[in-house]
Write a protein that holds these residues in place. Structure first.
Motif, short mmCIF file in Angstrom:
data_model
loop_
_atom_site.label_atom_id
_atom_site.label_comp_id
_atom_site.label_asym_id
_atom_site.label_seq_id
_atom_site.Cartn_x
_atom_site.Cartn_y
_atom_site.Cartn_z
N VAL A 21 -2.33 5.58 3.05
CA VAL A 21 -2.01 4.18 3.29
C VAL A 21 -1.12 3.70 2.16
N LEU A 23 0.20 1.00 -0.40
CA LEU A 23 -0.34 -0.22 -0.99
C LEU A 23 0.43 -1.41 -0.42
N GLY A 24 -0.31 -2.31 0.20
CA GLY A 24 0.32 -3.49 0.75
C GLY A 24 1.07 -3.23 2.03
N GLY A 25 0.87 -2.05 2.64
CA GLY A 25 1.63 -1.72 3.83
C GLY A 25 0.78 -1.03 4.85
N THR A 66 -9.98 0.84 1.04
CA THR A 66 -9.09 0.25 2.03
C THR A 66 -9.74 -0.98 2.64
N GLU A 70 -5.14 -2.21 4.13
CA GLU A 70 -4.39 -2.07 2.89
C GLU A 70 -5.27 -1.45 1.81
N THR A 72 -6.56 -1.16 -1.91
CA THR A 72 -6.69 -2.05 -3.06
C THR A 72 -7.80 -1.49 -3.97
N LYS A 90 6.80 2.25 -4.45
CA LYS A 90 5.83 2.45 -3.37
C LYS A 90 4.73 3.42 -3.81
N GLU A 92 1.37 5.27 -2.27
CA GLU A 92 0.60 5.60 -1.08
C GLU A 92 -0.74 6.20 -1.51
#
Length: 299
Positions: A21, A23-25, A66, A70, A72, A90, A92
């Motif tokens: 995933v 981060l923030g996406g 998650t 997202e 975190t 970015k 991930e």
């Protein structure tokens, strides 16, 4: 005094979302990868060229998990700030069982572990840790009122009660190290299973870090349990300081050196505390000068 600052760390609910995933996406497909061969450039340069880097998490609140699709948590958010300073925009994350994180790292599934992992000699043999990210005490999760008066591992051993621990954690090693009988130590895959063991009275208490257990109770307010005061366990006369860091492959020195430089800047500027406060961290979790990765790796 250094010991007064040794406060909080490890936790909860395994996230329902696994894979990789951003981060923030949105979630992206996870796949196995291989450790890049020599001659392809260092790990830092490869990440800069790609503009992204992959990290491993264990789905543990508040360390790396998650939420609403997202990634975190304390470790991913600190990592995000560090990599932004390094020009890598970015980050991930791939979720792996806690006990398999270093193995997956060395297999090339990601380039760093960002999971609040305690710095221990056995782990240092198989991977390379960053400078210390934070410190935290151990605590016990006990029935409300703590009727048996168990506040640490020595109490537990003396009274012959059963303890629940998460497999692969410091607490499991400490329980064994202080001489608690093997049949009195129950291991579970994660904090949710540990919590269930306590609420169903399969074990009297559970051990994790103070910060983890307090967050666990916040998320499960109906559980008839309470958290003891934090403490630093002692095994064979030596304090078992809970100190966490980020984990890298041994060959990725360029990445580690650059990461350490920027992490230290965050710590010295006070920015680290701003990033981590939403996850329950305080000044008590900042790293004392006498707690270093080198000392922790030596044991």
């Amino acid at each position: 005094m250094a010991t007064e600052r040794r406060t909080r760390r490890d936790f909860l609910r395994l996230s329902a979302v696994t894979g990789v995933v951003a981060l923030g996406g949105p979630a992206v497909l996870a796949g196995c990868s291989e450790v890049p061969q020599q001659g392809e450039g260092g790990a830092l340069q490869r990440a800069k060229d790609a503009g992204s880097i992959k990290v491993g998490i264990a789905g543990e609140i508040p360390y790396g998990y998650t939420e609403n699709g997202e990634v975190t948590g304390e470790a991913p958010e600190v990592a995000k700030a560090v990599y932004k300073a390094l020009g890598i925009g970015k980050v991930e994350a791939k979720q792996v069982e806690f006990g398999q994180l270093i193995q997956a790292l060395n297999a090339g599934q990601f380039d760093m572990v960002a999971a609040g992992m305690a710095i221990l000699p056995d782990r240092c043999k198989n991977a390379q840790f960053s400078i210390v990210d934070y410190v935290t005490p151990t605590a016990l999760l006990v029935p409300k009122g703590n009727p048996k008066g168990i506040n640490n591992f020595d109490d537990l051993k003396a009274k012959g009660e059963t303890i629940a621990v998460v497999s692969g954690t410091v607490e499991q090693a400490v329980a064994k190290g202080v001489g608690i009988a093997a049949d009195k130590i129950q291991t579970y895959d994660g904090p949710p299973e540990l919590l269930q063991a306590l609420t169903t009275k399969r074990a009297y208490c559970g051990a994790l870090t103070d910060i983890t257990l307090r967050r666990l109770l916040e998320d499960n307010p109906s559980a008839p349990l309470e958290v003891t005061e934090g403490f630093v366990p002692v095994v064979d006369g030596k304090e078992q300081i809970q100190a966490g860091g980020f984990v890298f492959r041994k060959d990725d020195k360029d990445l580690v050196d650059a990461f350490n430089k920027e992490l230290k800047k965050l710590q010295d500027s006070g920015e680290w505390l701003k990033i981590t406060e939403p996850f329950g961290f305080t000044e008590a979790n900042e790293v004392p000068d006498d707690v270093t990765t080198e000392k922790l790796c030596q044991g």
